[in-house]
Scaffold this motif. Structure first.
Motif, PDB file in Angstrom:
ATOM      1  N   ALA A 153       5.771   4.653   5.018  1.00  0.00           N
ATOM      2  CA  ALA A 153       6.230   4.398   6.385  1.00  0.00           C
ATOM      3  C   ALA A 153       7.612   3.760   6.392  1.00  0.00           C
ATOM      4  O   ALA A 153       8.490   4.144   7.172  1.00  0.00           O
ATOM      5  N   SER A 195       0.832  -1.199   0.000  1.00  0.00           N
ATOM      6  CA  SER A 195       0.000   0.000   0.000  1.00  0.00           C
ATOM      7  C   SER A 195       0.868   1.250   0.000  1.00  0.00           C
ATOM      8  O   SER A 195       2.057   1.208   0.339  1.00  0.00           O
ATOM      9  N   ARG A 196       0.250   2.368  -0.330  1.00  0.00           N
ATOM     10  CA  ARG A 196       0.944   3.654  -0.292  1.00  0.00           C
ATOM     11  C   ARG A 196       1.435   3.943   1.120  1.00  0.00           C
ATOM     12  O   ARG A 196       2.589   4.367   1.313  1.00  0.00           O
ATOM     13  N   ASP A 197       0.588   3.709   2.114  1.00  0.00           N
ATOM     14  CA  ASP A 197       0.956   4.015   3.499  1.00  0.00           C
ATOM     15  C   ASP A 197       2.140   3.177   3.959  1.00  0.00           C
ATOM     16  O   ASP A 197       3.036   3.680   4.642  1.00  0.00           O
ATOM     17  N   ALA A 214       0.840   4.218  13.558  1.00  0.00           N
ATOM     18  CA  ALA A 214      -0.223   4.108  12.553  1.00  0.00           C
ATOM     19  C   ALA A 214      -1.296   5.175  12.749  1.00  0.00           C
ATOM     20  O   ALA A 214      -1.880   5.673  11.782  1.00  0.00           O
TER      21      ALA A 214
END
Length: 298
Positions: A116, A110-112, A204
């Protein structure tokens, strides 16, 4: 500070997607469509890079081969490498770890997760560069330092003590990175009693820094201290770090679990063991660790 990333993948679509996501987040990117092209860029521009995102499976010079070359080149071996792989198996991750990859992304990601892990990588690089600059300062008197003891409570104090003590060693920036990671563990997980799971959740949710500050000002937790002692022995330097926490089961970290390489934090012990020290030994209930490095280690 702007960070320049090298993206390596033999699939043009993957490169385009990563470039779009990372440049939108403020990063500068350089792309390579093969291992051979990546190695040419690393040889010419390696000093300007702060992270490499490296596809493992490529024809010709594959990601694993490029990783080995990076780790065998003194000018590049501290460059964080995020290995990308479609193979989500402990054996594959362990193989990368042994070769020097401390960050892993399993496709599709994912982008996140991408942002991260990249942030964790360049933060690691930033600390290394900062300690490298501090190591250039003229502190010749430290060559005569035989032993010392310090007490600290905050991460800022830990950084100051780290920069000073690491200067006693043959390769200060190398020792400083691992020493600081061990101090961070002592402050955050030891004295402030923040568990690995709590840190993952707080990061998160975007509440990590505020919770860290809150506990630092807690009337009980915030008063706990970390003690650091340094001893110059005939053939090595020893650093003993002890916190006032409840300890932890350090035995499970003797061999770092492969899963930890896919997280955005939690690799401090691994960094200390693999990159900074010849020996890292936890004692008792786990709130005391002794790190040793040869006086001639380069």
């Amino acid at each position: 500070m702007s960070h320049r990333l090298l993206l390596v993948d033999d699939e043009p679509f993957n490169l385009e997607l990563m470039t779009e996501l990372l440049e939108a987040a403020g990063y500068e990117t350089v792309c390579a469509e093969s291992g051979e092209q990546a190695w040419e860029i690393l040889q010419r521009q390696g000093s300007s890079l702060s992270t490499v995102l490296l596809d493992k499976m490529m024809p010709g010079l594959n990601g694993f081969d490029v990783l080995k070359r990076i780790k065998n080149t003194p000018e590049l071996n501290f460059l964080p490498v995020i290995m990308q792989t479609a193979i989500n198996s402990p054996a594959s991750v362990q193989e990368g770890m042994e070769a020097g990859a401390f960050y892993y992304l399993t496709k599709p990601f994912s982008r996140d997760m991408l942002l991260a892990v990249v942030k964790a990588a360049h933060s690691h690089w930033d600390r290394h560069q900062a300690f490298r600059e501090l190591a250039k300062q003229h502190l010749d008197a430290l060559a005569q330092l035989q032993q010392a003891e310090f007490r600290l409570r905050t991460l800022k104090e830990a950084q100051t003590v780290t920069a000073l003590l690491a200067r006693t060693c043959a390769q200060p920036e190398k020792v400083a990175t691992g020493l600081f990671e061990l101090m961070v563990n002592a402050v955050e997980h030891g004295n402030l009693a923040i568990s690995y799971e709590e840190k993952t959740r707080l990061q998160a949710e975007g509440d990590w820094e505020s919770e860290l500050e809150r506990r630092q000002h807690d009337p009980i937790l915030g008063q706990r201290e970390v003690s650091i002692s340094f001893v110059r022995e005939p053939d090595r330097f020893s650093f003993t770090i002890q916190d006032m926490g409840e300890g932890f089961d350090w035995r499970q970290y003797e061999d770092c679990p492969a899963a930890s390489l896919m997280a955005s934090h939690g690799r401090g012990i691994l960094i200390a063991r693999k990159l900074s020290f010849d020996e890292v030994e936890y004692q008792g209930k786990g709130n005391c660790v002794v790190a040793r490095v040869s006086r001639t280690s380069s």
